[in-house]
Design an enzyme around this catalytic site. Structure first.
Site, PDB file in Angstrom:
ATOM      1  N   ARG A   1     -12.653  -9.394  -0.040  1.00 30.34           N
ATOM      2  CA  ARG A   1     -11.753  -9.109   1.130  1.00 30.34           C
ATOM      3  C   ARG A   1     -11.411  -7.664   1.012  1.00 30.34           C
ATOM      4  NH1 ARG A   1      -6.387  -6.599   1.936  1.00 30.34           N
ATOM      5  NH2 ARG A   1      -5.483  -7.825   3.631  1.00 30.34           N
ATOM      6  N   VAL A   2     -11.524  -6.970   2.250  1.00 30.39           N
ATOM      7  CA  VAL A   2     -11.241  -5.630   2.327  1.00 30.39           C
ATOM      8  C   VAL A   2     -10.202  -5.747   3.706  1.00 30.39           C
ATOM      9  CG1 VAL A   2     -12.007  -3.542   3.529  1.00 30.39           C
ATOM     10  CG2 VAL A   2     -13.499  -4.637   1.746  1.00 30.39           C
TER      11      VAL A   2
ATOM     12  N   GLY B   1       1.326  -3.567   4.977  1.00 28.79           N
ATOM     13  CA  GLY B   1       1.570  -4.791   5.198  1.00 28.79           C
ATOM     14  C   GLY B   1       0.386  -5.702   5.273  1.00 28.79           C
TER      15      GLY B   1
ATOM     16  N   THR C   1      -4.736   1.329  -1.868  1.00 29.83           N
ATOM     17  CA  THR C   1      -4.363  -0.099  -2.270  1.00 29.83           C
ATOM     18  C   THR C   1      -5.020  -0.910  -3.127  1.00 29.83           C
ATOM     19  OG1 THR C   1      -3.160  -1.920  -1.109  1.00 29.83           O
ATOM     20  CG2 THR C   1      -5.282  -0.989  -0.270  1.00 29.83           C
TER      21      THR C   1
ATOM     22  N   THR D   1       0.781  -1.157   0.131  1.00 33.92           N
ATOM     23  CA  THR D   1       0.064  -0.107   0.090  1.00 33.92           C
ATOM     24  C   THR D   1       0.843   1.230  -0.165  1.00 33.92           C
ATOM     25  OG1 THR D   1      -1.739  -1.256   1.390  1.00 33.92           O
ATOM     26  CG2 THR D   1      -1.660   1.357   1.530  1.00 33.92           C
TER      27      THR D   1
END
Ligand code: ASP
Length: 330
Positions: free
Chosen positions: A216-217, A240, A206, A189
Site C-alpha cells: 500500500r502506498v 490523515g 511517513t 505523517t
C-alpha cells in the site's frame, strides 16, 4: 527575461549579485540568492506534536545559512530518526506482514519534486526523495528500485522495526482487525511547509497507515495529494487517511484555491468540505481524520482538520508553538 528571473523580480529577490543558473534536463536549478537571513520573515509549519522538534531543526538550518529546501529536509529527518515516533521512519508501525515500508516526498519552489514510496530499510526516505529530485530525470522511485538507488547514493541500510513496534504489531495480529482510528498514533505523517528568502517549499515523510496491506502506498509521496508547492502561490501538506487525500488531490486543490485568491484558511476549509461531502457524509460510520497545513508566499498560514484533534506546530518570529487546529466537523 526568463521565467525564473521574472519570478525573482516579482518577489523582489533579484539583485545584481544574484547568480542565475540554467537548467539541467527538465529541472530548474534553485540558485543561491545571497540574501540576509531575516528570521521574522521565515516561517516553518508542520503537522502534529512531533512537528515541534522538526521545526526547531528546520529553523536552525535556516539560521545556519540553509535554504528553505534544506530546512524542510533536515526538519523532518528528526522524527524519521526518532524511535518514539510510531508513524514516521525508524520506529514506524509496520504493515500487516511486519514490514516497515516508508513513503516520502519533497517539492521546491520551482516545480521540481522527488519522491520515494514503498521503500524499506532506510531511515531517511526524505533525503533519498531529494536525491531523486536532484539526481534523476524522474519524480518517483518505488520499492526495490528506490532501495537500489538509495544504496548507490551511499545511504546506510537499517532495520527499522523497533522492539516496541514489533510488540504492538504482534498483539494487533491476534485480532487482525484493520480499521483507521482518529488522531491515534497509528498514522500521523510529518508534513512541513516553509517560507524563507521568498522560497516556499514542502516535504512529507511517513510509515503510512499502521498495519496497511503490504504494498500500500498512501498520499504522502504523491505530488498534488500529500503535498504540493508552487513558488508563486504557496504550499500545502496533508496528514490523515491518505486514500481520501489521494482521491481529492487535496494539496494541489488547496494551492489552486490560494492561486484564485483564497486565504490559506479558506482554501483548507473548502478542500476539507469536499472530502466531507464526498466521503464522510455518505458514510458517517467511517471515522477518519484529515489535517492540512497551508502557507502562501505572503507568509499567511493556516491549519485545519476534518474532525477535532489535529495539532500543528508553527515556528515564526522566534517562537515555536503547538496549536490545536480548528475543524470543520465540531
Ligand atoms: N497520510 C498518511 C498515509 O495515508 C498517514 C497519515 O498522515 O496519518 O499514509
Amino acid at each position: 527575461m526568463s521565467n525564473r528571473r521574472r519570478f525573482l523580480k516579482k518577489l523582489g529577490l533579484l539583485s545584481g549579485s544574484v547568480a542565475l543558473t540554467g537548467t539541467i534536463g527538465s529541472k530548474v536549478l534553485a540558485q543561491e540568492a545571497k540574501l540576509k537571513v531575516n528570521q521574522n520573515k521565515s516561517i516553518v509549519l508542520s503537522t502534529w506534536r512531533h512537528g515541534l522538534a522538526a521545526n526547531d531543526k528546520a529553523m536552525e538550518t535556516i539560521l545556519n545559512g540553509g535554504s528553505s529546501l534544506d530546512a524542510v529536509e533536515q526538519g523532518v529527518r528528526v522524527p524519521e530518526a526518532d524511535p518514539n515516533v510510531g508513524s514516521v521512519g525508524y520506529g514506524g508501525r509496520p504493515d500487516r506482514d511486519g514490514h516497515v515500508t516508508l513513503d516520502a516526498a519533497i517539492m521546491d519552489a520551482y516545480g521540481n519534486a522527488g519522491s520515494v514510496c514503498f521503500i524499506e530499510n532506510y531511515m531517511h526516505p526524505i533525503s533519498i526523495a531529494r536525491k531523486v529530485m536532484e539526481k534523476t530525470p524522474h519524480v518517483i522511485l518505488s520499492g526495490e528500485g528506490a532501495e537500489q538507488f538509495a544504496q548507490e547514493q551511499g545511504f546506510e541500510k537499517k532495520d527499522l522495526l523497533t522492539e516496541r513496534a514489533k510488540k504492538d504489531w504482534e498483539s494487533w495480529k491476534k485480532k487482525s482487525n484493520y480499521k483507521t482510528e482518529v488522531n491515534v498514533e497509528n498514522h500521523d505523517t510529518i508534513g512541513m511547509v516553509a517560507l524563507h528568502n521568498g522560497e516556499i517549499v514542502t516535504s512529507c515523510t511517513t510509515s503510512g497507515l499502521a498495519y496497511k496491506m503490504h504494498g500500500r502506498v498512501g498520499d504522502s509521496p504523491i505530488i498534488g495529494a500529500g503535498l504540493f508547492a508552487d513558488g508563486e502561490v504557496g504550499a500545502c501538506a496533508a496528514t490523515g487517511v491518505g486514500e481520501y487525500v489521494l482521491k481529492t488531490q487535496t494539496s494541489f486543490l488547496v494551492v489552486e484555491l490560494m492561486r484564485q485568491g483564497k486565504s490559506p484558511e479558506k482554501a483548507c476549509i473548502i478542500a476539507l468540505q469536499r472530502i466531507k461531502e464526498k466521503y464522510l457524509d455518505k458514510n458517517p460510520d467511517q471515522a477518519f481524520q484529515i489535517g492540512l497545513i497551508a502557507l502562501n508566499v505572503s507568509g499567511d498560514y493556516a491549519a485545519y482538520s476534518l474532525v477535532p484533534g489535529f495539532q500543528y506546530a508553527i515556528y515564526h518570529k522566534g517562537e515555536n508553538v503547538l496549536i490545536d487546529a480548528s475543524s470543520i466537523v465540531k
